[in-house]
Design a protein around this motif. Structure first.
Motif, PDB file in Angstrom:
ATOM      1  N   ILE A 298      46.090 123.873 -24.148  1.00 56.83           N
ATOM      2  CA  ILE A 298      46.370 122.677 -23.348  1.00 56.83           C
ATOM      3  C   ILE A 298      45.073 121.984 -22.969  1.00 56.83           C
ATOM      4  CG2 ILE A 298      47.208 121.870 -21.099  1.00 56.83           C
ATOM      5  CD1 ILE A 298      49.303 124.198 -21.290  1.00 56.83           C
ATOM      6  N   LEU A 299      44.122 122.756 -22.443  1.00 54.36           N
ATOM      7  CA  LEU A 299      42.852 122.173 -22.013  1.00 54.36           C
ATOM      8  C   LEU A 299      42.093 121.573 -23.191  1.00 54.36           C
ATOM      9  CD1 LEU A 299      41.816 124.836 -19.366  1.00 54.36           C
ATOM     10  CD2 LEU A 299      42.641 122.498 -18.950  1.00 54.36           C
ATOM     11  N   GLU A 300      42.170 122.202 -24.340  1.00 54.85           N
ATOM     12  CA  GLU A 300      41.526 121.657 -25.536  1.00 54.85           C
ATOM     13  C   GLU A 300      42.175 120.328 -25.932  1.00 54.85           C
ATOM     14  OE1 GLU A 300      41.847 123.420 -29.755  1.00 54.85           O
ATOM     15  OE2 GLU A 300      39.944 124.180 -28.934  1.00 54.85           O
ATOM     16  N   ARG A 301      43.497 120.286 -25.922  1.00 53.71           N
ATOM     17  CA  ARG A 301      44.208 119.051 -26.259  1.00 53.71           C
ATOM     18  C   ARG A 301      43.873 117.950 -25.251  1.00 53.71           C
ATOM     19  NH1 ARG A 301      47.676 117.544 -29.721  1.00 53.71           N
ATOM     20  NH2 ARG A 301      48.204 119.583 -30.488  1.00 53.71           N
ATOM     21  N   LEU A 302      43.846 118.277 -23.962  1.00 53.61           N
ATOM     22  CA  LEU A 302      43.506 117.286 -22.949  1.00 53.61           C
ATOM     23  C   LEU A 302      42.100 116.724 -23.149  1.00 53.61           C
ATOM     24  CD1 LEU A 302      45.063 118.982 -19.804  1.00 53.61           C
ATOM     25  CD2 LEU A 302      45.676 116.717 -20.694  1.00 53.61           C
ATOM     26  N   THR A 303      41.194 117.565 -23.571  1.00 55.54           N
ATOM     27  CA  THR A 303      39.811 117.144 -23.769  1.00 55.54           C
ATOM     28  C   THR A 303      39.624 116.353 -25.062  1.00 55.54           C
ATOM     29  OG1 THR A 303      39.045 119.073 -22.541  1.00 55.54           O
ATOM     30  CG2 THR A 303      37.430 117.984 -23.959  1.00 55.54           C
ATOM     31  N   GLU A 304      40.277 116.782 -26.128  1.00 55.43           N
ATOM     32  CA  GLU A 304      40.023 116.197 -27.438  1.00 55.43           C
ATOM     33  C   GLU A 304      40.955 115.053 -27.825  1.00 55.43           C
ATOM     34  OE1 GLU A 304      39.738 119.297 -30.352  1.00 55.43           O
ATOM     35  OE2 GLU A 304      38.178 120.333 -29.223  1.00 55.43           O
ATOM     36  N   ASP A 305      42.217 115.094 -27.392  1.00 51.85           N
ATOM     37  CA  ASP A 305      43.140 114.012 -27.747  1.00 51.85           C
ATOM     38  C   ASP A 305      42.713 112.723 -27.060  1.00 51.85           C
ATOM     39  OD1 ASP A 305      44.535 115.972 -29.086  1.00 51.85           O
ATOM     40  OD2 ASP A 305      46.441 115.603 -28.071  1.00 51.85           O
ATOM     41  N   VAL A 306      43.124 111.600 -27.625  1.00 54.84           N
ATOM     42  CA  VAL A 306      42.813 110.310 -27.021  1.00 54.84           C
ATOM     43  C   VAL A 306      44.063 109.526 -26.639  1.00 54.84           C
ATOM     44  CG1 VAL A 306      40.540 110.070 -28.109  1.00 54.84           C
ATOM     45  CG2 VAL A 306      42.563 109.176 -29.255  1.00 54.84           C
ATOM     46  N   ASP A 307      45.203 109.885 -27.199  1.00 54.02           N
ATOM     47  CA  ASP A 307      46.432 109.143 -26.936  1.00 54.02           C
ATOM     48  C   ASP A 307      47.538 110.077 -26.469  1.00 54.02           C
ATOM     49  OD1 ASP A 307      45.401 106.629 -27.830  1.00 54.02           O
ATOM     50  OD2 ASP A 307      45.643 107.330 -29.888  1.00 54.02           O
ATOM     51  N   ALA A 308      48.432 109.520 -25.656  1.00 54.22           N
ATOM     52  CA  ALA A 308      49.580 110.263 -25.144  1.00 54.22           C
ATOM     53  C   ALA A 308      50.759 109.310 -25.019  1.00 54.22           C
ATOM     54  CB  ALA A 308      49.258 110.852 -23.770  1.00 54.22           C
ATOM     55  N   TRP A 309      51.952 109.876 -24.978  1.00 52.03           N
ATOM     56  CA  TRP A 309      53.149 109.111 -24.659  1.00 52.03           C
ATOM     57  C   TRP A 309      53.341 109.189 -23.163  1.00 52.03           C
ATOM     58  CZ3 TRP A 309      55.422 105.931 -27.937  1.00 52.03           C
ATOM     59  CH2 TRP A 309      55.229 106.130 -29.308  1.00 52.03           C
ATOM     60  N   VAL A 310      53.502 108.038 -22.517  1.00 50.16           N
ATOM     61  CA  VAL A 310      53.678 107.979 -21.072  1.00 50.16           C
ATOM     62  C   VAL A 310      55.077 107.456 -20.778  1.00 50.16           C
ATOM     63  CG1 VAL A 310      52.820 107.018 -18.904  1.00 50.16           C
ATOM     64  CG2 VAL A 310      51.212 107.605 -20.739  1.00 50.16           C
ATOM     65  N   ALA A 311      55.878 108.277 -20.110  1.00 45.32           N
ATOM     66  CA  ALA A 311      57.248 107.915 -19.763  1.00 45.32           C
ATOM     67  C   ALA A 311      57.312 107.577 -18.279  1.00 45.32           C
ATOM     68  CB  ALA A 311      58.201 109.063 -20.080  1.00 45.32           C
ATOM     69  N   THR A 312      57.954 106.442 -17.993  1.00 46.16           N
ATOM     70  CA  THR A 312      58.158 105.998 -16.623  1.00 46.16           C
ATOM     71  C   THR A 312      59.587 105.483 -16.506  1.00 46.16           C
ATOM     72  OG1 THR A 312      57.429 103.734 -17.106  1.00 46.16           O
ATOM     73  CG2 THR A 312      55.733 105.304 -16.378  1.00 46.16           C
ATOM     74  N   ALA A 313      59.965 105.123 -15.297  1.00 44.56           N
ATOM     75  CA  ALA A 313      61.275 104.499 -15.072  1.00 44.56           C
ATOM     76  C   ALA A 313      61.126 103.460 -13.972  1.00 44.56           C
ATOM     77  CB  ALA A 313      62.313 105.542 -14.682  1.00 44.56           C
TER      78      ALA A 313
END
Length: 149
Positions: free
Chosen positions: A15-30
């Motif tokens: 998880i920490l590696e993905r948080l550090t290395e990834d640049v994009d995420a899907w953000v869900a809101t309502a």
């Protein structure tokens, strides 16, 4: 063949590696009526929170500001990280320089777009992670803002 489930320590590391290395995420809101909205946004992880920048008047920006909550998804269907968290809104003019500089160094300089852009910090209070069905029983990695591993 399904691989053996990862240990909790390995999942936290991943998880920490993905948080550090990834640049994009899907953000869900309502919105206030419960209408869901899902958008890809680039992010910076600073070790405590994810920072996003988007137009403050966009559907995502309004929902993040008005609800104060978001769900963020990283990875793909065979390597899922779901993050639920509280949202802090930072107007472009009030973003600390060190945060804005780090965001610009990793992604792009949202300050260059003027006051149209707003920074949103999502502080995780729950994180789930799994790859296969055999990792579902141990998928809760953070609860109430504290790692359970």
């Amino acid at each position: 063949m399904t691989p053996e489930p990862r240990s909790g320590e390995q999942r936290k590391h991943d998880i920490l590696e993905r948080l550090t290395e990834d640049v994009d995420a899907w953000v869900a809101t309502a919105d206030a009526a419960g209408m869901p909205h899902l958008v890809p946004l680039s992010f910076l992880w600073d070790g405590a929170a994810l920072t996003f920048a988007t137009a403050g008047d966009s559907p995502a920006g309004r929902n993040l500001r008005d609800s104060g909550r978001a769900r963020v998804a990283l990875g793909h269907t065979r390597d899922v990280v779901l993050i639920d968290g509280a949202v802090e809104v930072l107007a472009a003019a009030r973003v600390p320089d060190d945060l804005a500089d780090a965001f610009a160094a990793k992604l792009w300089d949202a300050r260059a777009a003027g006051n149209r852009w707003t920074f949103f910090r999502v502080t995780p209070d729950r994180i789930l992670a799994w790859r296969e069905e055999n990792e579902l029983p141990g998928r809760v990695m953070m609860r109430d803002g504290s790692w359970v591993v």
